[in-house]
Scaffold this active site. Sequence first.
Site, mmCIF file in Angstrom:
data_model
loop_
_atom_site.group_PDB
_atom_site.id
_atom_site.type_symbol
_atom_site.label_atom_id
_atom_site.label_comp_id
_atom_site.label_asym_id
_atom_site.label_seq_id
_atom_site.Cartn_x
_atom_site.Cartn_y
_atom_site.Cartn_z
ATOM 1 N N ASP A 210 22.935 74.939 7.647
ATOM 2 C CA ASP A 210 24.212 75.557 7.305
ATOM 3 C C ASP A 210 25.133 75.152 8.446
ATOM 4 O OD1 ASP A 210 26.420 77.371 7.356
ATOM 5 O OD2 ASP A 210 25.336 78.619 5.927
ATOM 6 N N HIS A 211 26.052 74.228 8.164
ATOM 7 C CA HIS A 211 26.765 73.614 9.292
ATOM 8 C C HIS A 211 27.647 74.627 10.040
ATOM 9 C CE1 HIS A 211 30.166 73.011 6.458
ATOM 10 N NE2 HIS A 211 30.915 72.910 7.531
ATOM 11 N N HIS A 273 27.770 80.050 4.154
ATOM 12 C CA HIS A 273 28.550 80.091 5.399
ATOM 13 C C HIS A 273 29.046 81.511 5.730
ATOM 14 C CE1 HIS A 273 28.285 75.872 4.943
ATOM 15 N NE2 HIS A 273 29.341 75.684 4.195
HETATM 16 N N1 LIG Z 1 30.340 66.294 1.527
HETATM 17 C C1 LIG Z 1 30.450 67.368 2.326
HETATM 18 O O1 LIG Z 1 31.443 67.547 3.060
HETATM 19 C C2 LIG Z 1 29.364 68.386 2.363
HETATM 20 C C3 LIG Z 1 28.200 68.205 1.644
HETATM 21 N N2 LIG Z 1 27.194 69.115 1.738
HETATM 22 C C4 LIG Z 1 25.950 68.917 0.986
HETATM 23 O O2 LIG Z 1 25.385 67.655 1.330
HETATM 24 C C5 LIG Z 1 24.713 67.081 0.228
HETATM 25 C C6 LIG Z 1 25.279 65.698 -0.026
HETATM 26 O O3 LIG Z 1 26.637 65.834 -0.379
HETATM 27 P P1 LIG Z 1 27.589 64.578 -0.568
HETATM 28 O O4 LIG Z 1 27.270 63.528 0.436
HETATM 29 O O5 LIG Z 1 28.962 65.128 -0.638
HETATM 30 O O6 LIG Z 1 27.174 64.068 -1.997
HETATM 31 P P2 LIG Z 1 27.458 62.658 -2.656
HETATM 32 O O7 LIG Z 1 27.405 62.881 -4.097
HETATM 33 O O8 LIG Z 1 28.654 62.009 -2.064
HETATM 34 O O9 LIG Z 1 26.223 61.750 -2.168
HETATM 35 C C7 LIG Z 1 24.914 62.084 -2.331
HETATM 36 C C8 LIG Z 1 23.954 60.926 -2.084
HETATM 37 O O10 LIG Z 1 22.895 61.094 -2.983
HETATM 38 C C9 LIG Z 1 22.797 59.935 -3.817
HETATM 39 N N3 LIG Z 1 22.508 60.325 -5.197
HETATM 40 C C10 LIG Z 1 23.277 61.050 -6.030
HETATM 41 N N4 LIG Z 1 22.649 61.230 -7.197
HETATM 42 C C11 LIG Z 1 21.486 60.571 -7.109
HETATM 43 C C12 LIG Z 1 20.382 60.358 -7.993
HETATM 44 N N5 LIG Z 1 20.387 60.891 -9.203
HETATM 45 N N6 LIG Z 1 19.337 59.648 -7.548
HETATM 46 C C13 LIG Z 1 19.332 59.132 -6.299
HETATM 47 N N7 LIG Z 1 20.341 59.298 -5.426
HETATM 48 C C14 LIG Z 1 21.390 60.004 -5.828
HETATM 49 C C15 LIG Z 1 24.131 59.268 -3.717
HETATM 50 O O11 LIG Z 1 23.951 57.898 -4.046
HETATM 51 P P3 LIG Z 1 25.179 56.974 -4.548
HETATM 52 O O12 LIG Z 1 25.956 56.671 -3.309
HETATM 53 O O13 LIG Z 1 24.503 55.824 -5.119
HETATM 54 O O14 LIG Z 1 25.940 57.815 -5.555
HETATM 55 C C16 LIG Z 1 24.467 59.523 -2.285
HETATM 56 O O15 LIG Z 1 23.735 58.632 -1.457
HETATM 57 C C17 LIG Z 1 24.899 68.063 -0.918
HETATM 58 O O16 LIG Z 1 23.791 68.896 -0.975
HETATM 59 C C18 LIG Z 1 26.137 68.856 -0.502
HETATM 60 O O17 LIG Z 1 26.140 70.147 -1.080
HETATM 61 C C19 LIG Z 1 27.279 70.215 2.558
HETATM 62 C C20 LIG Z 1 28.418 70.445 3.289
HETATM 63 C C21 LIG Z 1 29.570 69.573 3.232
HETATM 64 O O1 LIG Z 2 30.085 73.364 2.874
HETATM 65 C C1 LIG Z 2 31.284 73.259 2.644
HETATM 66 O O2 LIG Z 2 32.134 73.459 3.653
HETATM 67 C C2 LIG Z 2 33.466 72.942 3.581
HETATM 68 C C3 LIG Z 2 34.228 73.665 4.670
HETATM 69 O O3 LIG Z 2 33.644 73.346 5.894
HETATM 70 P P1 LIG Z 2 34.526 73.314 7.217
HETATM 71 O O4 LIG Z 2 33.562 72.995 8.294
HETATM 72 O O5 LIG Z 2 35.573 72.257 7.009
HETATM 73 O O6 LIG Z 2 35.151 74.661 7.350
HETATM 74 C C4 LIG Z 2 34.081 73.161 2.229
HETATM 75 O O7 LIG Z 2 35.317 72.482 2.165
HETATM 76 C C5 LIG Z 2 33.173 72.604 1.179
HETATM 77 O O8 LIG Z 2 33.706 72.906 -0.111
HETATM 78 C C6 LIG Z 2 31.782 73.172 1.289
HETATM 79 O O9 LIG Z 2 30.904 72.438 0.438
#
Ligand SMILES: NC(=O)C1=CN([C@@H]2O[C@H](COP(=O)(O)OP(=O)(O)OC[C@H]3O[C@@H](n4cnc5c(N)ncnc54)[C@H](OP(=O)(O)O)[C@@H]3O)[C@@H](O)[C@H]2O)C=CC1
Ligand SMILES: O=C1O[C@H](COP(=O)(O)O)[C@@H](O)[C@H](O)[C@H]1O
Length: 517
Positions: A210-211, A273
């Site tokens: 949980d960041h 969070h």
């Molecule tokens: N983005 C953010 O700011 C935050 C994200 N998170 C959590 O982090 C995790 C990742 O989020 P995020 O990076 O945004 O997600 P994305 O959708 O941008 O990326 C996820 C990754 O998983 C891969 N992927 C997606 N679907 C599949 C599949 N069916 N099979 C194999 N690989 C797959 C994607 O590959 P490809 O590139 O090929 O699509 C990519 O490498 C989530 O659990 C999210 O809730 C938590 C806090 C903040």
């Molecule tokens: O995990 C998440 O957090 C961000 C907010 O994080 P912050 O560090 O920028 O406060 C939120 O925007 C996003 O929807 C959620 O997945």
Amino acid sequence: MPIESPPKSKNRSDAPQPNPFRAGLRRSRAPEPATLVIFGVTGDLSRRKLLPAVFGLWQDGLLGSAFNIVGVGRQPMTDQEFRDYALEALKTSKETDAIQEGSLEKFRDLLYYEYGDFDTDEVYDRVGTRLDEAEEAHGGRKNAVFYLSTPPSLFQPISAGLGRLGLQNETEGWRRLIIEKPFGRDLESARALNDAIHSDWDEEQIYRIDHYLGKETVQNLMAIRFGNAIFEPLWNRSYVDHVQITAAEDLGLEGRAGYYEEAGIIRDMLQNHLMQLFTLVAMEPPVASDANAIRDEKVKVLRAVKPIPAEHVSESAVRGQYGAGTLYGERVPGYREEPNVKAESSTPTYVAVKLEVDNWRWQGVPFFIRTGKRLPKKVTEIAVVFKRPPLGLFPGGLERNVLAFRIQPDEGVSLKFSSKTPGQENALREVTMDFRYDAFGAGLESPYSRLVLDAMLGDATLFPREDEVDHAWQIVSGLLEAWDGKPAPEFPNYNSGTWGPEAADQLMGPDRRWRRL
Ligand SMILES: NC(=O)C1=CN([C@@H]2O[C@H](COP(=O)(O)OP(=O)(O)OC[C@H]3O[C@@H](n4cnc5c(N)ncnc54)[C@H](OP(=O)(O)O)[C@@H]3O)[C@@H](O)[C@H]2O)C=CC1
Ligand SMILES: O=C1O[C@H](COP(=O)(O)O)[C@@H](O)[C@H](O)[C@H]1O
């Protein structure tokens, strides 16, 4: 391409040397040689935050004598292509520390890539081979952290795939699993996910990230509460009137409809969070500063939260969804106008909730929690609002003192109290005493650096334990039951650029109001 062995010396000349100031701020201990395996390395989180955080740690010499990364994705790429991809990500992310000369080129050599279908065994087999290849460079150990930075639907298949190939087995080195959030989509699925993961992994190997817990100012909450003698005596129902926790975001959906339409604000922010912030303000002092002592206290206070049954949700919580509006002088669309959002979507983008804690310390002290997207500004704050003085001896009103923890931005702590104004009159006015983090003269590190480093050191203090996650789901279950998938004829009920639905003000009652932030 096999993982190359670096020279064996601990102080090899091409390894980054510790930045004494930042290293001193962080850890005196370096992790053992290890491989960080990032599943979902081509995703948004990895590109914008994770790779920059790990690069920052490595550049500061905090990752020990030998370290490498194996990125795993579904897109075919060679090691060389992945190296180009990762360096591009580092150069473009706003989160990357200042790059020292020659650092990127050296970091590049630590990067490897595997790809495949996460439902089949081949990809895990190849990851296992990468760990074998790193063994010599890593002093005969095969330590590994597997970071699941993928959509939550893949947490179970990946942990099981690693388990099938025995990669969780710690006979030749430690193995740890970092799992992103949200952990499950409700109580039932979180329990099922825990059970599934536990069939291969011990709880001690699991790091649910949980960041918010990696944020410096969140950790400072405990430090201020338990590192000073003056606050704790006041931290109870005798002196505290109520507590407000706000996580306001100015951002909207940012193209994440696929995820957000399924999640909504309760799963995205409240269950994790905000509940974590709540536990740190409300918990009892732990008996020690180790992971389990702290987590035990967090669980105890979560258990003490009065349940909110679905039929009583309207008395304790308010949901909202943003409509179009104006932010920073620009028109922005409403949630339902965002790409890939359903026309009648009932997904909440705002929630305010009143929690009551049935324990000795907090009886009768409400905790008001609110979070929302497209609010007027980005600000996260915890405010402990004290009772009014018992007698108004001076003109100027009986204001409540407030101790406010500013989590972000302008990180710091402030105390609002009343003071005499200069002159003949004994009139009072509110003034503020401020501590700002920049007084330390060092930039705050990314929460991901702190948490990845802790996981590599085997310190689980800042990672929610299974029972914490379970209790947090229990607290929000009534809200999910009352609202999930139900039509929301009142939506949109707040304009972008405003502080949320009016009903959230009524939640506070006649004598309290949300702080103006
Ligand atoms: N983005 C953010 O700011 C935050 C994200 N998170 C959590 O982090 C995790 C990742 O989020 P995020 O990076 O945004 O997600 P994305 O959708 O941008 O990326 C996820 C990754 O998983 C891969 N992927 C997606 N679907 C599949 C599949 N069916 N099979 C194999 N690989 C797959 C994607 O590959 P490809 O590139 O090929 O699509 C990519 O490498 C989530 O659990 C999210 O809730 C938590 C806090 C903040
Ligand atoms: O995990 C998440 O957090 C961000 C907010 O994080 P912050 O560090 O920028 O406060 C939120 O925007 C996003 O929807 C959620 O997945």
